[in-house]
Design a protein around this motif. Structure first.
Motif, mmCIF file in Angstrom:
data_model
loop_
_atom_site.group_PDB
_atom_site.id
_atom_site.type_symbol
_atom_site.label_atom_id
_atom_site.label_comp_id
_atom_site.label_asym_id
_atom_site.label_seq_id
_atom_site.Cartn_x
_atom_site.Cartn_y
_atom_site.Cartn_z
ATOM 1 N N LEU A 6 -27.160 43.136 26.396
ATOM 2 C CA LEU A 6 -26.331 42.019 26.852
ATOM 3 C C LEU A 6 -24.906 42.489 27.140
ATOM 4 O O LEU A 6 -24.305 42.102 28.140
ATOM 5 N N ALA A 7 -24.373 43.351 26.293
ATOM 6 C CA ALA A 7 -23.029 43.896 26.519
ATOM 7 C C ALA A 7 -22.985 44.692 27.825
ATOM 8 O O ALA A 7 -22.029 44.566 28.605
ATOM 9 N N ILE A 8 -24.021 45.491 28.076
ATOM 10 C CA ILE A 8 -24.080 46.262 29.322
ATOM 11 C C ILE A 8 -24.138 45.318 30.520
ATOM 12 O O ILE A 8 -23.445 45.527 31.526
ATOM 13 N N ALA A 9 -24.950 44.262 30.416
ATOM 14 C CA ALA A 9 -25.075 43.289 31.505
ATOM 15 C C ALA A 9 -23.737 42.605 31.785
ATOM 16 O O ALA A 9 -23.356 42.414 32.944
ATOM 17 N N ILE A 10 -23.021 42.252 30.725
ATOM 18 C CA ILE A 10 -21.722 41.583 30.883
ATOM 19 C C ILE A 10 -20.713 42.516 31.538
ATOM 20 O O ILE A 10 -20.014 42.141 32.480
ATOM 21 N N ILE A 11 -20.646 43.741 31.059
ATOM 22 C CA ILE A 11 -19.690 44.706 31.619
ATOM 23 C C ILE A 11 -20.009 44.982 33.091
ATOM 24 O O ILE A 11 -19.117 45.011 33.941
ATOM 25 N N ALA A 12 -21.298 45.154 33.404
ATOM 26 C CA ALA A 12 -21.687 45.413 34.793
ATOM 27 C C ALA A 12 -21.327 44.230 35.691
ATOM 28 O O ALA A 12 -20.864 44.419 36.821
ATOM 29 N N GLU A 13 -21.525 43.022 35.187
ATOM 30 C CA GLU A 13 -21.192 41.829 35.980
ATOM 31 C C GLU A 13 -19.688 41.726 36.209
ATOM 32 O O GLU A 13 -19.247 41.382 37.309
ATOM 33 N N VAL A 14 -18.892 42.042 35.216
ATOM 34 C CA VAL A 14 -17.433 41.982 35.356
ATOM 35 C C VAL A 14 -16.954 43.051 36.342
ATOM 36 O O VAL A 14 -16.097 42.788 37.191
ATOM 37 N N VAL A 15 -17.512 44.242 36.245
ATOM 38 C CA VAL A 15 -17.156 45.309 37.190
ATOM 39 C C VAL A 15 -17.533 44.890 38.618
ATOM 40 O O VAL A 15 -16.739 45.041 39.551
ATOM 41 N N VAL A 68 -14.455 34.861 30.633
ATOM 42 C CA VAL A 68 -13.263 35.277 29.882
ATOM 43 C C VAL A 68 -12.778 36.641 30.369
ATOM 44 O O VAL A 68 -11.592 36.830 30.661
ATOM 45 N N LEU A 69 -13.695 37.587 30.466
ATOM 46 C CA LEU A 69 -13.300 38.946 30.851
ATOM 47 C C LEU A 69 -12.812 39.023 32.296
ATOM 48 O O LEU A 69 -11.826 39.701 32.581
ATOM 49 N N ILE A 70 -13.489 38.318 33.212
ATOM 50 C CA ILE A 70 -13.043 38.382 34.609
ATOM 51 C C ILE A 70 -11.704 37.676 34.771
ATOM 52 O O ILE A 70 -10.887 38.060 35.614
ATOM 53 N N SER A 71 -11.429 36.674 33.946
ATOM 54 C CA SER A 71 -10.103 36.038 33.975
ATOM 55 C C SER A 71 -9.025 37.026 33.544
ATOM 56 O O SER A 71 -7.939 37.064 34.135
ATOM 57 N N LEU A 72 -9.333 37.837 32.539
ATOM 58 C CA LEU A 72 -8.380 38.858 32.096
ATOM 59 C C LEU A 72 -8.197 39.937 33.162
ATOM 60 O O LEU A 72 -7.071 40.382 33.408
ATOM 61 N N VAL A 73 -9.286 40.348 33.799
ATOM 62 C CA VAL A 73 -9.189 41.327 34.890
ATOM 63 C C VAL A 73 -8.351 40.755 36.029
ATOM 64 O O VAL A 73 -7.497 41.444 36.588
#
Length: 109
Positions: A6-15, A68-73
């Motif tokens: 799930l962490a990998i999926a989230i990071i890949a989606e944000v990238v 949350v992460l894409i908002s920070l990016v």
């Protein structure tokens, strides 16, 4: 392994989403390739997650933390500011993810 996937999926989606902004409507090749590969990786790992985590829970965590992460990016990389209402909304999303993981029996720890 479910939460690692799930962490990998989230990071890949944000990238991928970050690269989508940088692709300038798919006119720049390198960011466009990152978008395609990133979303492919994200959905592949999300499919693996669904073997061990219920779909509603996995999707809520994936999309919530992705927001949350894409908002920070967006803030750090693209200078996109968040108003007070947006910050409150993001805090509510974080709170919802925490409540699901700490208090729900559905998560299946």
């Amino acid at each position: 392994m479910g939460y690692i996937y799930l962490a990998i999926a989230i990071i890949a989606e944000v990238v991928a989403t970050s690269a989508l902004k940088a692709s300038d409507e798919f006119t720049k090749p390198t960011p466009s390739i990152v978008v395609i590969v990133g979303y492919g990786v994200a959905f592949y790992f999300l499919s693996l997650v669904l073997k061990t985590i219920p779909v509603g829970v996995a999707y809520a965590i994936w999309s919530g933390l992705g927001i949350v992460l894409i908002s920070l990016v967006g803030l750090v990389t693209f200078g996109q500011k968040l108003d007070f209402a947006a910050v409150i909304g993001i805090l509510l999303i974080i709170g919802g993810v925490v409540v699901m993981n700490v208090f729900s029996n559905t998560v299946g720890h």
